[in-house]
Write a protein that holds these residues in place. Structure first.
Motif, PDB file in Angstrom:
ATOM      1  N   GLN A   5       0.758  -1.189   0.078  1.00 23.33           N
ATOM      2  CA  GLN A   5       0.032   0.125  -0.008  1.00 23.33           C
ATOM      3  C   GLN A   5       0.880   1.136   0.000  1.00 23.33           C
ATOM      4  N   ALA A   6       2.011   1.206   0.867  1.00 26.92           N
ATOM      5  CA  ALA A   6       2.999   2.460   0.866  1.00 26.92           C
ATOM      6  C   ALA A   6       3.593   2.443  -0.670  1.00 26.92           C
ATOM      7  N   ILE A   7       3.975   1.491  -1.200  1.00 28.34           N
ATOM      8  CA  ILE A   7       4.791   1.480  -2.468  1.00 28.34           C
ATOM      9  C   ILE A   7       3.518   2.087  -3.731  1.00 28.34           C
ATOM     10  N   THR A   8       2.573   1.503  -3.275  1.00 25.91           N
ATOM     11  CA  THR A   8       1.414   2.075  -4.492  1.00 25.91           C
ATOM     12  C   THR A   8       1.051   3.576  -4.329  1.00 25.91           C
ATOM     13  N   LEU A   9       1.110   4.047  -3.110  1.00 32.59           N
ATOM     14  CA  LEU A   9       0.817   5.420  -2.771  1.00 32.59           C
ATOM     15  C   LEU A   9       2.038   6.115  -3.498  1.00 32.59           C
ATOM     16  N   MET A  10       3.323   5.706  -3.187  1.00 36.40           N
ATOM     17  CA  MET A  10       4.080   6.316  -3.897  1.00 36.40           C
ATOM     18  C   MET A  10       4.455   6.449  -5.248  1.00 36.40           C
ATOM     19  N   PHE A  11       4.038   5.408  -5.734  1.00 38.54           N
ATOM     20  CA  PHE A  11       3.943   5.300  -7.482  1.00 38.54           C
ATOM     21  C   PHE A  11       2.956   6.390  -7.910  1.00 38.54           C
ATOM     22  N   ARG A  12       1.809   6.445  -7.220  1.00 35.80           N
ATOM     23  CA  ARG A  12       0.809   7.517  -7.549  1.00 35.80           C
ATOM     24  C   ARG A  12       1.390   8.813  -7.411  1.00 35.80           C
ATOM     25  N   GLU A  13       1.985   8.963  -6.314  1.00 32.75           N
ATOM     26  CA  GLU A  13       2.570  10.259  -6.332  1.00 32.75           C
ATOM     27  C   GLU A  13       3.507  10.756  -7.177  1.00 32.75           C
ATOM     28  N   ILE A  14       4.559   9.650  -7.699  1.00 26.22           N
ATOM     29  CA  ILE A  14       5.514   9.869  -8.588  1.00 26.22           C
ATOM     30  C   ILE A  14       5.067  10.180 -10.012  1.00 26.22           C
ATOM     31  N   LYS A  15       3.695   9.343 -10.322  1.00 25.21           N
ATOM     32  CA  LYS A  15       3.198   9.408 -11.447  1.00 25.21           C
ATOM     33  C   LYS A  15       2.481  11.108 -11.488  1.00 25.21           C
ATOM     34  N   ASN A  16       2.078  11.472 -10.662  1.00 27.81           N
ATOM     35  CA  ASN A  16       1.389  12.797 -10.555  1.00 27.81           C
ATOM     36  C   ASN A  16       2.336  13.903 -10.677  1.00 27.81           C
ATOM     37  N   SER A  17       3.601  13.721  -9.924  1.00 32.50           N
ATOM     38  CA  SER A  17       4.773  14.508 -10.121  1.00 32.50           C
ATOM     39  C   SER A  17       5.244  14.463 -11.634  1.00 32.50           C
ATOM     40  N   SER A  19       3.666  13.573 -14.296  1.00 30.03           N
ATOM     41  CA  SER A  19       2.605  14.465 -15.309  1.00 30.03           C
ATOM     42  C   SER A  19       2.459  15.820 -15.158  1.00 30.03           C
ATOM     43  N   SER A  20       2.709  16.206 -14.028  1.00 30.88           N
ATOM     44  CA  SER A  20       2.882  17.582 -13.232  1.00 30.88           C
ATOM     45  C   SER A  20       3.942  18.341 -14.139  1.00 30.88           C
ATOM     46  N   SER A  21       5.067  17.780 -14.217  1.00 32.35           N
ATOM     47  CA  SER A  21       6.318  18.136 -14.811  1.00 32.35           C
ATOM     48  C   SER A  21       6.081  18.212 -16.327  1.00 32.35           C
ATOM     49  N   LEU A  22       5.328  17.247 -16.672  1.00 32.70           N
ATOM     50  CA  LEU A  22       5.258  17.579 -18.412  1.00 32.70           C
ATOM     51  C   LEU A  22       4.166  18.744 -18.753  1.00 32.70           C
ATOM     52  N   THR A  23       3.152  18.861 -17.743  1.00 31.10           N
ATOM     53  CA  THR A  23       2.401  19.987 -17.947  1.00 31.10           C
ATOM     54  C   THR A  23       2.947  21.044 -18.005  1.00 31.10           C
ATOM     55  N   GLN A  24       4.144  21.480 -17.077  1.00 31.12           N
ATOM     56  CA  GLN A  24       4.642  22.498 -17.048  1.00 31.12           C
ATOM     57  C   GLN A  24       5.519  22.864 -18.163  1.00 31.12           C
ATOM     58  N   VAL A  25       6.256  21.830 -18.784  1.00 30.72           N
ATOM     59  CA  VAL A  25       7.206  21.774 -19.867  1.00 30.72           C
ATOM     60  C   VAL A  25       6.169  22.349 -21.226  1.00 30.72           C
ATOM     61  N   LEU A  26       4.982  21.801 -21.391  1.00 28.81           N
ATOM     62  CA  LEU A  26       4.468  21.819 -22.697  1.00 28.81           C
ATOM     63  C   LEU A  26       4.195  23.100 -23.265  1.00 28.81           C
ATOM     64  N   PRO A  27       3.929  24.036 -22.390  1.00 25.01           N
ATOM     65  CA  PRO A  27       3.198  25.301 -23.091  1.00 25.01           C
ATOM     66  C   PRO A  27       4.402  26.269 -23.775  1.00 25.01           C
ATOM     67  N   ALA A  28       5.435  25.929 -23.401  1.00 26.12           N
ATOM     68  CA  ALA A  28       6.691  26.479 -23.912  1.00 26.12           C
ATOM     69  C   ALA A  28       6.778  26.100 -25.266  1.00 26.12           C
ATOM     70  N   LEU A 105      11.354  16.202 -24.749  1.00 27.78           N
ATOM     71  CA  LEU A 105      11.760  15.303 -24.033  1.00 27.78           C
ATOM     72  C   LEU A 105      13.211  15.622 -23.313  1.00 27.78           C
ATOM     73  N   GLU A 106      14.178  16.281 -23.916  1.00 27.08           N
ATOM     74  CA  GLU A 106      15.267  16.530 -23.218  1.00 27.08           C
ATOM     75  C   GLU A 106      14.819  17.640 -22.046  1.00 27.08           C
ATOM     76  N   THR A 107      13.906  18.638 -22.453  1.00 28.38           N
ATOM     77  CA  THR A 107      13.388  19.473 -21.099  1.00 28.38           C
ATOM     78  C   THR A 107      12.744  18.788 -20.018  1.00 28.38           C
ATOM     79  N   TYR A 108      12.167  17.864 -20.584  1.00 32.26           N
ATOM     80  CA  TYR A 108      11.387  17.141 -19.416  1.00 32.26           C
ATOM     81  C   TYR A 108      12.253  16.201 -18.683  1.00 32.26           C
ATOM     82  N   ASN A 109      13.005  15.481 -19.492  1.00 32.92           N
ATOM     83  CA  ASN A 109      14.227  14.701 -18.541  1.00 32.92           C
ATOM     84  C   ASN A 109      15.031  15.336 -17.689  1.00 32.92           C
ATOM     85  N   GLU A 110      15.398  16.735 -17.975  1.00 34.85           N
ATOM     86  CA  GLU A 110      16.026  17.552 -17.233  1.00 34.85           C
ATOM     87  C   GLU A 110      15.242  17.872 -15.938  1.00 34.85           C
TER      88      GLU A 110
END
Length: 141
Positions: A5-17, A19-28, A105-110
């Motif tokens: 349960q703790a690991i699945t919660l961490m995976f969800r938090e990683i996925k959300n983080s 996704s948020s990073s990609l959303t921040q990168v794309l407008p540029a 992808l380069e910006t996202y990976n950074e």
């Protein structure tokens, strides 16, 4: 069970983080998340048809048409008659589409690398070893 349960919660938090990073990168880059996902899908599936994109993302035919229209208007894909299916179009990613995707992808990976900045080389090696055991369907780099 508690560990799972703790690991699945961490995976969800990683996925959300991530996704948020990609959303921040794309407008540029003046591209929406679904446009980026479709572009990456087409880069990986060079023989894909519109129906394949619809099935992958659960979109209607109308939504796929609008999505492809936007990608084509920006010069990121080109539609042409499909070589083996008379009722379908082949969708090719253009050089501009490949270049845009690579830049994103380069910006996202950074941004992702910032999440890993506090890990030692040994910790990163262990993390990679553990992640390699996950039954993921994507290709490893």
């Amino acid at each position: 069970m508690e560990d799972y349960q703790a690991i699945t919660l961490m995976f969800r938090e990683i996925k959300n983080s991530l996704s948020s990073s990609l959303t921040q990168v794309l407008p540029a880059f003046e591209i929406s998340p679904i446009m980026m996902y479709a572009l990456e899908f087409l880069r990986k599936h060079t023989d894909a048809k519109a129906v394949d994109i619809a099935n992958e993302f659960g979109l209607t035919r109308g939504a796929i048409t609008q999505l492809l229209d936007k990608l084509e208007e920006q010069g990121l894909v080109a539609r042409k008659p499909h070589p083996t299916s008379r009722r379908s179009l082949q969708i090719d990613v253009t050089d501009k589409g490949h270049q845009l995707s690579a830049s994103i992808l380069e910006t996202y990976n950074e941004k992702i690398e910032l999440l890993l900045a506090n890990y030692s080389k040994e910790e990163l090696a262990l993390l990679r070893e553990l992640l390699d055991k996950l039954p993921l369907h994507s290709h490893r780099v």
